[in-house]
Design a protein around this motif. Structure first.
Motif, mmCIF file in Angstrom:
data_model
loop_
_atom_site.group_PDB
_atom_site.id
_atom_site.type_symbol
_atom_site.label_atom_id
_atom_site.label_comp_id
_atom_site.label_asym_id
_atom_site.label_seq_id
_atom_site.Cartn_x
_atom_site.Cartn_y
_atom_site.Cartn_z
ATOM 1 N N LEU A 35 0.831 -1.198 0.000
ATOM 2 C CA LEU A 35 0.000 0.000 0.000
ATOM 3 C C LEU A 35 0.869 1.253 0.000
ATOM 4 O O LEU A 35 0.593 2.203 -0.738
ATOM 5 N N ASN A 36 1.933 1.251 0.778
ATOM 6 C CA ASN A 36 2.845 2.391 0.797
ATOM 7 C C ASN A 36 3.464 2.615 -0.583
ATOM 8 O O ASN A 36 3.558 3.749 -1.050
ATOM 9 N N ALA A 37 3.889 1.543 -1.238
ATOM 10 C CA ALA A 37 4.465 1.661 -2.582
ATOM 11 C C ALA A 37 3.447 2.219 -3.563
ATOM 12 O O ALA A 37 3.765 3.076 -4.403
ATOM 13 N N LEU A 38 2.194 1.768 -3.451
ATOM 14 C CA LEU A 38 1.143 2.268 -4.330
ATOM 15 C C LEU A 38 0.859 3.750 -4.085
ATOM 16 O O LEU A 38 0.633 4.516 -5.029
ATOM 17 N N LEU A 39 0.873 4.154 -2.843
ATOM 18 C CA LEU A 39 0.625 5.561 -2.528
ATOM 19 C C LEU A 39 1.730 6.461 -3.081
ATOM 20 O O LEU A 39 1.476 7.605 -3.447
ATOM 21 N N GLN A 40 2.936 5.950 -3.168
ATOM 22 C CA GLN A 40 4.046 6.725 -3.698
ATOM 23 C C GLN A 40 3.915 6.994 -5.193
ATOM 24 O O GLN A 40 4.467 7.973 -5.690
ATOM 25 N N VAL A 41 3.202 6.149 -5.920
ATOM 26 C CA VAL A 41 3.044 6.346 -7.365
ATOM 27 C C VAL A 41 1.639 6.812 -7.735
ATOM 28 O O VAL A 41 1.322 6.956 -8.918
ATOM 29 N N LYS A 42 0.819 7.061 -6.749
ATOM 30 C CA LYS A 42 -0.588 7.389 -6.966
ATOM 31 C C LYS A 42 -0.792 8.562 -7.933
ATOM 32 O O LYS A 42 -1.699 8.545 -8.739
ATOM 33 N N GLY A 43 0.049 9.556 -7.901
ATOM 34 C CA GLY A 43 -0.161 10.752 -8.703
ATOM 35 C C GLY A 43 0.319 10.679 -10.132
ATOM 36 O O GLY A 43 0.098 11.617 -10.898
ATOM 37 N N ILE A 44 0.954 9.592 -10.535
ATOM 38 C CA ILE A 44 1.465 9.547 -11.912
ATOM 39 C C ILE A 44 0.440 8.902 -12.841
ATOM 40 O O ILE A 44 -0.390 8.090 -12.424
ATOM 41 N N SER A 45 0.516 9.278 -14.100
ATOM 42 C CA SER A 45 -0.437 8.765 -15.086
ATOM 43 C C SER A 45 -0.110 7.325 -15.455
ATOM 44 O O SER A 45 0.978 6.817 -15.165
ATOM 45 N N VAL A 46 -1.045 6.679 -16.122
ATOM 46 C CA VAL A 46 -0.850 5.319 -16.599
ATOM 47 C C VAL A 46 0.338 5.279 -17.557
ATOM 48 O O VAL A 46 1.201 4.399 -17.465
ATOM 49 N N LEU A 47 0.418 6.241 -18.453
ATOM 50 C CA LEU A 47 1.506 6.293 -19.425
ATOM 51 C C LEU A 47 2.855 6.467 -18.732
ATOM 52 O O LEU A 47 3.835 5.777 -19.061
ATOM 53 N N GLU A 48 2.917 7.350 -17.752
ATOM 54 C CA GLU A 48 4.158 7.564 -17.008
ATOM 55 C C GLU A 48 4.541 6.324 -16.212
ATOM 56 O O GLU A 48 5.716 5.968 -16.128
ATOM 57 N N ALA A 49 3.564 5.641 -15.632
ATOM 58 C CA ALA A 49 3.844 4.403 -14.899
ATOM 59 C C ALA A 49 4.416 3.345 -15.834
ATOM 60 O O ALA A 49 5.344 2.616 -15.460
ATOM 61 N N LYS A 50 3.899 3.261 -17.043
ATOM 62 C CA LYS A 50 4.432 2.306 -18.019
ATOM 63 C C LYS A 50 5.874 2.642 -18.369
ATOM 64 O O LYS A 50 6.730 1.755 -18.437
ATOM 65 N N LYS A 51 6.160 3.921 -18.584
ATOM 66 C CA LYS A 51 7.529 4.338 -18.895
ATOM 67 C C LYS A 51 8.475 3.997 -17.751
ATOM 68 O O LYS A 51 9.582 3.502 -17.966
ATOM 69 N N LYS A 52 8.054 4.278 -16.531
ATOM 70 C CA LYS A 52 8.899 4.003 -15.370
ATOM 71 C C LYS A 52 9.101 2.498 -15.178
ATOM 72 O O LYS A 52 10.185 2.057 -14.796
ATOM 73 N N TYR A 53 8.094 1.718 -15.461
ATOM 74 C CA TYR A 53 8.213 0.259 -15.375
ATOM 75 C C TYR A 53 9.223 -0.233 -16.413
ATOM 76 O O TYR A 53 10.095 -1.048 -16.099
ATOM 77 N N ILE A 54 9.124 0.271 -17.631
ATOM 78 C CA ILE A 54 10.062 -0.093 -18.697
ATOM 79 C C ILE A 54 11.482 0.263 -18.280
ATOM 80 O O ILE A 54 12.404 -0.551 -18.419
ATOM 81 N N ASP A 55 11.672 1.465 -17.762
ATOM 82 C CA ASP A 55 13.002 1.898 -17.314
ATOM 83 C C ASP A 55 13.533 0.997 -16.203
ATOM 84 O O ASP A 55 14.721 0.649 -16.190
ATOM 85 N N LEU A 56 12.664 0.632 -15.283
ATOM 86 C CA LEU A 56 13.069 -0.231 -14.167
ATOM 87 C C LEU A 56 13.512 -1.604 -14.671
ATOM 88 O O LEU A 56 14.534 -2.141 -14.230
ATOM 89 N N VAL A 57 12.770 -2.159 -15.601
ATOM 90 C CA VAL A 57 13.136 -3.450 -16.185
ATOM 91 C C VAL A 57 14.467 -3.329 -16.924
ATOM 92 O O VAL A 57 15.360 -4.169 -16.753
ATOM 93 N N ASN A 58 14.625 -2.279 -17.713
ATOM 94 C CA ASN A 58 15.873 -2.098 -18.448
ATOM 95 C C ASN A 58 17.063 -1.935 -17.503
ATOM 96 O O ASN A 58 18.138 -2.465 -17.758
ATOM 97 N N GLU A 59 16.861 -1.241 -16.416
ATOM 98 C CA GLU A 59 17.926 -1.009 -15.442
ATOM 99 C C GLU A 59 18.325 -2.287 -14.704
ATOM 100 O O GLU A 59 19.509 -2.554 -14.506
ATOM 101 N N HIS A 60 17.351 -3.084 -14.303
ATOM 102 C CA HIS A 60 17.641 -4.231 -13.439
ATOM 103 C C HIS A 60 17.674 -5.581 -14.145
ATOM 104 O O HIS A 60 18.219 -6.539 -13.596
ATOM 105 N N ILE A 61 17.098 -5.673 -15.322
ATOM 106 C CA ILE A 61 17.084 -6.941 -16.031
ATOM 107 C C ILE A 61 17.841 -6.837 -17.353
ATOM 108 O O ILE A 61 18.559 -7.738 -17.743
ATOM 109 N N GLY A 62 17.673 -5.731 -18.041
ATOM 110 C CA GLY A 62 18.390 -5.514 -19.302
ATOM 111 C C GLY A 62 17.944 -6.459 -20.387
ATOM 112 O O GLY A 62 16.771 -6.752 -20.536
ATOM 113 N N ASP A 63 18.921 -6.953 -21.133
ATOM 114 C CA ASP A 63 18.637 -7.831 -22.278
ATOM 115 C C ASP A 63 18.766 -9.299 -21.945
ATOM 116 O O ASP A 63 19.201 -10.102 -22.750
#
Length: 89
Positions: free
Chosen positions: A60-88
């Protein structure tokens, strides 16, 4: 990127995250969780449920931290997170 391109990249990122065998610290896992839920939840804020009150509180705390961002921005941040921690992987 167009919204359609972001959607395609998001789905690819989700597939990578879902199939990786890497282990991540809890704070990174919570970011994956929160960005994914913000990007995919259609009915306002998602409230985690479960048998573990402590785990639900962290989610719930993690969700509250991202509550104000748009769906599109959340998708971008998710993509960036995957690229940063998982890569290719």
């Amino acid at each position: 990127m167009t919204p359609e391109e972001i959607d395609r990249e998001f789905l690819k990122a989700y597939e990578k995250a879902s199939t990786t065998t890497r282990k991540f610290p809890p704070d990174i896992m919570l970011k994956f969780y929160a960005y994914y839920k913000q990007a995919t939840e259609q009915e306002g804020i998602y409230t985690p449920s479960g048998e573990n009150d402590v785990r639900s509180a962290f989610k719930l705390n993690a969700l509250l931290q991202v509550k104000g961002i748009s769906v599109l921005e959340a998708k971008k941040k998710y993509i960036d997170l995957v690229n940063e921690h998982i890569g290719d992987e």
